[in-house]
Design a protein around this motif. Sequence first.
Motif, PDB file in Angstrom:
ATOM      1  N   ALA A  12      14.862  -1.530  10.783  1.00  0.00           N
ATOM      2  CA  ALA A  12      14.625  -0.082  10.802  1.00  0.00           C
ATOM      3  C   ALA A  12      13.441   0.296   9.923  1.00  0.00           C
ATOM      4  O   ALA A  12      12.600   1.108  10.319  1.00  0.00           O
ATOM      5  N   VAL A  13      13.360  -0.278   8.738  1.00  0.00           N
ATOM      6  CA  VAL A  13      12.274   0.070   7.823  1.00  0.00           C
ATOM      7  C   VAL A  13      10.935  -0.443   8.348  1.00  0.00           C
ATOM      8  O   VAL A  13       9.924   0.251   8.261  1.00  0.00           O
ATOM      9  N   CYS A  14      10.935  -1.637   8.906  1.00  0.00           N
ATOM     10  CA  CYS A  14       9.674  -2.187   9.422  1.00  0.00           C
ATOM     11  C   CYS A  14       9.085  -1.331  10.537  1.00  0.00           C
ATOM     12  O   CYS A  14       7.870  -1.307  10.731  1.00  0.00           O
ATOM     13  N   PHE A  15       9.937  -0.604  11.252  1.00  0.00           N
ATOM     14  CA  PHE A  15       9.452   0.175  12.383  1.00  0.00           C
ATOM     15  C   PHE A  15       9.676   1.672  12.236  1.00  0.00           C
ATOM     16  O   PHE A  15       9.517   2.412  13.201  1.00  0.00           O
ATOM     17  N   SER A  16       9.993   2.122  11.041  1.00  0.00           N
ATOM     18  CA  SER A  16      10.253   3.551  10.869  1.00  0.00           C
ATOM     19  C   SER A  16       8.947   4.331  10.768  1.00  0.00           C
ATOM     20  O   SER A  16       7.994   3.875  10.156  1.00  0.00           O
ATOM     21  N   PRO A  17       8.898   5.513  11.377  1.00  0.00           N
ATOM     22  CA  PRO A  17       7.710   6.353  11.275  1.00  0.00           C
ATOM     23  C   PRO A  17       7.402   6.749   9.834  1.00  0.00           C
ATOM     24  O   PRO A  17       6.248   6.898   9.472  1.00  0.00           O
ATOM     25  N   GLU A  18       8.442   6.868   8.999  1.00  0.00           N
ATOM     26  CA  GLU A  18       8.222   7.245   7.600  1.00  0.00           C
ATOM     27  C   GLU A  18       7.391   6.206   6.862  1.00  0.00           C
ATOM     28  O   GLU A  18       6.682   6.529   5.925  1.00  0.00           O
ATOM     29  N   HIS A  19       7.495   4.948   7.273  1.00  0.00           N
ATOM     30  CA  HIS A  19       6.762   3.887   6.583  1.00  0.00           C
ATOM     31  C   HIS A  19       5.481   3.483   7.304  1.00  0.00           C
ATOM     32  O   HIS A  19       4.732   2.664   6.812  1.00  0.00           O
ATOM     33  N   SER A  20       5.227   4.069   8.453  1.00  0.00           N
ATOM     34  CA  SER A  20       3.991   3.723   9.156  1.00  0.00           C
ATOM     35  C   SER A  20       2.778   4.209   8.373  1.00  0.00           C
ATOM     36  O   SER A  20       1.701   3.658   8.496  1.00  0.00           O
ATOM     37  N   GLY A  21       2.941   5.238   7.537  1.00  0.00           N
ATOM     38  CA  GLY A  21       1.849   5.709   6.703  1.00  0.00           C
ATOM     39  C   GLY A  21       1.432   4.689   5.665  1.00  0.00           C
ATOM     40  O   GLY A  21       0.337   4.770   5.115  1.00  0.00           O
ATOM     41  N   GLU A  22       2.294   3.728   5.385  1.00  0.00           N
ATOM     42  CA  GLU A  22       1.978   2.688   4.420  1.00  0.00           C
ATOM     43  C   GLU A  22       1.361   1.464   5.104  1.00  0.00           C
ATOM     44  O   GLU A  22       1.138   0.451   4.457  1.00  0.00           O
ATOM     45  N   SER A  23       1.059   1.567   6.395  1.00  0.00           N
ATOM     46  CA  SER A  23       0.557   0.396   7.105  1.00  0.00           C
ATOM     47  C   SER A  23      -0.774  -0.083   6.559  1.00  0.00           C
ATOM     48  O   SER A  23      -1.043  -1.273   6.555  1.00  0.00           O
ATOM     49  N   ASP A  24      -1.620   0.830   6.070  1.00  0.00           N
ATOM     50  CA  ASP A  24      -2.875   0.386   5.474  1.00  0.00           C
ATOM     51  C   ASP A  24      -2.600  -0.473   4.244  1.00  0.00           C
ATOM     52  O   ASP A  24      -3.255  -1.483   4.019  1.00  0.00           O
ATOM     53  N   GLY A  25      -1.627  -0.072   3.462  1.00  0.00           N
ATOM     54  CA  GLY A  25      -1.261  -0.866   2.293  1.00  0.00           C
ATOM     55  C   GLY A  25      -0.743  -2.233   2.699  1.00  0.00           C
ATOM     56  O   GLY A  25      -1.072  -3.246   2.081  1.00  0.00           O
ATOM     57  N   TRP A  26       0.059  -2.272   3.763  1.00  0.00           N
ATOM     58  CA  TRP A  26       0.582  -3.558   4.233  1.00  0.00           C
ATOM     59  C   TRP A  26      -0.525  -4.419   4.823  1.00  0.00           C
ATOM     60  O   TRP A  26      -0.517  -5.639   4.640  1.00  0.00           O
ATOM     61  N   LYS A  27      -1.476  -3.809   5.537  1.00  0.00           N
ATOM     62  CA  LYS A  27      -2.614  -4.595   6.037  1.00  0.00           C
ATOM     63  C   LYS A  27      -3.361  -5.225   4.882  1.00  0.00           C
ATOM     64  O   LYS A  27      -3.745  -6.398   4.933  1.00  0.00           O
ATOM     65  N   THR A  28      -3.539  -4.450   3.831  1.00  0.00           N
ATOM     66  CA  THR A  28      -4.206  -4.974   2.639  1.00  0.00           C
ATOM     67  C   THR A  28      -3.401  -6.109   2.037  1.00  0.00           C
ATOM     68  O   THR A  28      -3.941  -7.163   1.703  1.00  0.00           O
ATOM     69  N   LEU A  29      -2.105  -5.906   1.905  1.00  0.00           N
ATOM     70  CA  LEU A  29      -1.266  -6.923   1.298  1.00  0.00           C
ATOM     71  C   LEU A  29      -1.251  -8.199   2.128  1.00  0.00           C
ATOM     72  O   LEU A  29      -1.320  -9.303   1.578  1.00  0.00           O
ATOM     73  N   VAL A  30      -1.170  -8.082   3.437  1.00  0.00           N
ATOM     74  CA  VAL A  30      -1.183  -9.273   4.292  1.00  0.00           C
ATOM     75  C   VAL A  30      -2.487 -10.038   4.097  1.00  0.00           C
ATOM     76  O   VAL A  30      -2.492 -11.265   3.976  1.00  0.00           O
ATOM     77  N   THR A  31      -3.592  -9.314   4.026  1.00  0.00           N
ATOM     78  CA  THR A  31      -4.887  -9.958   3.782  1.00  0.00           C
ATOM     79  C   THR A  31      -4.859 -10.686   2.445  1.00  0.00           C
ATOM     80  O   THR A  31      -5.316 -11.833   2.340  1.00  0.00           O
ATOM     81  N   GLU A  32      -4.331 -10.019   1.435  1.00  0.00           N
ATOM     82  CA  GLU A  32      -4.255 -10.631   0.107  1.00  0.00           C
ATOM     83  C   GLU A  32      -3.292 -11.823   0.105  1.00  0.00           C
ATOM     84  O   GLU A  32      -3.556 -12.830  -0.543  1.00  0.00           O
ATOM     85  N   LEU A  33      -2.189 -11.717   0.838  1.00  0.00           N
ATOM     86  CA  LEU A  33      -1.238 -12.821   0.906  1.00  0.00           C
ATOM     87  C   LEU A  33      -1.886 -14.066   1.502  1.00  0.00           C
ATOM     88  O   LEU A  33      -1.625 -15.189   1.064  1.00  0.00           O
ATOM     89  N   LEU A  34      -2.733 -13.855   2.499  1.00  0.00           N
ATOM     90  CA  LEU A  34      -3.419 -14.989   3.115  1.00  0.00           C
ATOM     91  C   LEU A  34      -4.424 -15.624   2.158  1.00  0.00           C
ATOM     92  O   LEU A  34      -4.643 -16.830   2.183  1.00  0.00           O
ATOM     93  N   ALA A  35      -5.037 -14.795   1.310  1.00  0.00           N
ATOM     94  CA  ALA A  35      -6.089 -15.276   0.430  1.00  0.00           C
ATOM     95  C   ALA A  35      -5.582 -15.763  -0.929  1.00  0.00           C
ATOM     96  O   ALA A  35      -6.241 -16.579  -1.566  1.00  0.00           O
ATOM     97  N   GLU A  36      -4.449 -15.270  -1.372  1.00  0.00           N
ATOM     98  CA  GLU A  36      -3.987 -15.536  -2.738  1.00  0.00           C
ATOM     99  C   GLU A  36      -2.667 -16.317  -2.740  1.00  0.00           C
ATOM    100  O   GLU A  36      -1.607 -15.753  -2.469  1.00  0.00           O
ATOM    101  N   PRO A  37      -2.722 -17.605  -3.086  1.00  0.00           N
ATOM    102  CA  PRO A  37      -1.493 -18.417  -3.096  1.00  0.00           C
ATOM    103  C   PRO A  37      -0.397 -17.859  -4.008  1.00  0.00           C
ATOM    104  O   PRO A  37       0.779 -17.939  -3.673  1.00  0.00           O
ATOM    105  N   HIS A  38      -0.765 -17.271  -5.141  1.00  0.00           N
ATOM    106  CA  HIS A  38       0.276 -16.776  -6.050  1.00  0.00           C
ATOM    107  C   HIS A  38       1.018 -15.584  -5.440  1.00  0.00           C
ATOM    108  O   HIS A  38       2.199 -15.398  -5.696  1.00  0.00           O
ATOM    109  N   LEU A  39       0.349 -14.778  -4.603  1.00  0.00           N
ATOM    110  CA  LEU A  39       1.037 -13.671  -3.939  1.00  0.00           C
ATOM    111  C   LEU A  39       1.973 -14.195  -2.849  1.00  0.00           C
ATOM    112  O   LEU A  39       3.051 -13.647  -2.646  1.00  0.00           O
ATOM    113  N   ARG A  40       1.537 -15.255  -2.162  1.00  0.00           N
ATOM    114  CA  ARG A  40       2.441 -15.871  -1.169  1.00  0.00           C
ATOM    115  C   ARG A  40       3.700 -16.382  -1.863  1.00  0.00           C
ATOM    116  O   ARG A  40       4.809 -16.227  -1.355  1.00  0.00           O
TER     117      ARG A  40
END
Length: 186
Positions: free
Chosen positions: A96-124
């Motif tokens: 529900a949270v992954c697909f809720s409209p209330e959290h879609s506004g945070e998608s830019d933050g998640w896109k950023t985090l996914v990018t960082e997760l791919l680049a930063e082993p300590h974040l993974r």
Amino acid sequence: MSKAHQRRKQPEAVRQQVLEVAARLSLREGPARVTLEAVSQAAGVSKGGLLHHFPSKQALLDGMFDDLVGKFGQAIDEEMARHPAEAGRFTRAYLAVCFSPEHSGESDGWKTLVTELLAEPHLRARWRLWSERQAERHAATDGSVDAELVRFAVDGLWLSQLLDAPGPGPERQRALMDRLIALSRL
């Protein structure tokens, strides 16, 4: 001494502003272009003010991670409170949270985090630790193979949307989600 030029300090508001600006910069220009100098300028905060909250780029990345994952975890806990049936409750809340409209506004933050997760082993490693803790915390109600399968499917659907990959249309996505909800109850 006149108080006309004294500004009331709001450290938490400044910290949150810095996190949001850093996420936007990372998304717009890429993680490599996010420097403490660039963030302080874009946020309108002195470098000393930025360093007070985040003494290094690593600390800033960790702050972004903690902010997003904290909001995510809180939203899951709130959603779980709405589900009376214990079996699969965490999994349904995760979906529900992954697909809720209330959290879609945070998608830019998640896109950023996914990018960082791919680049930063300590974040993974930090994401893996968060995920393991959730699995342990909810093992009694969400430890089935079906619940795990649902969470992996949700991750795939969510990542597909986050990366603007071709995916199911709204009707098909609703059908997939309904099926995943049913699986979470097994």
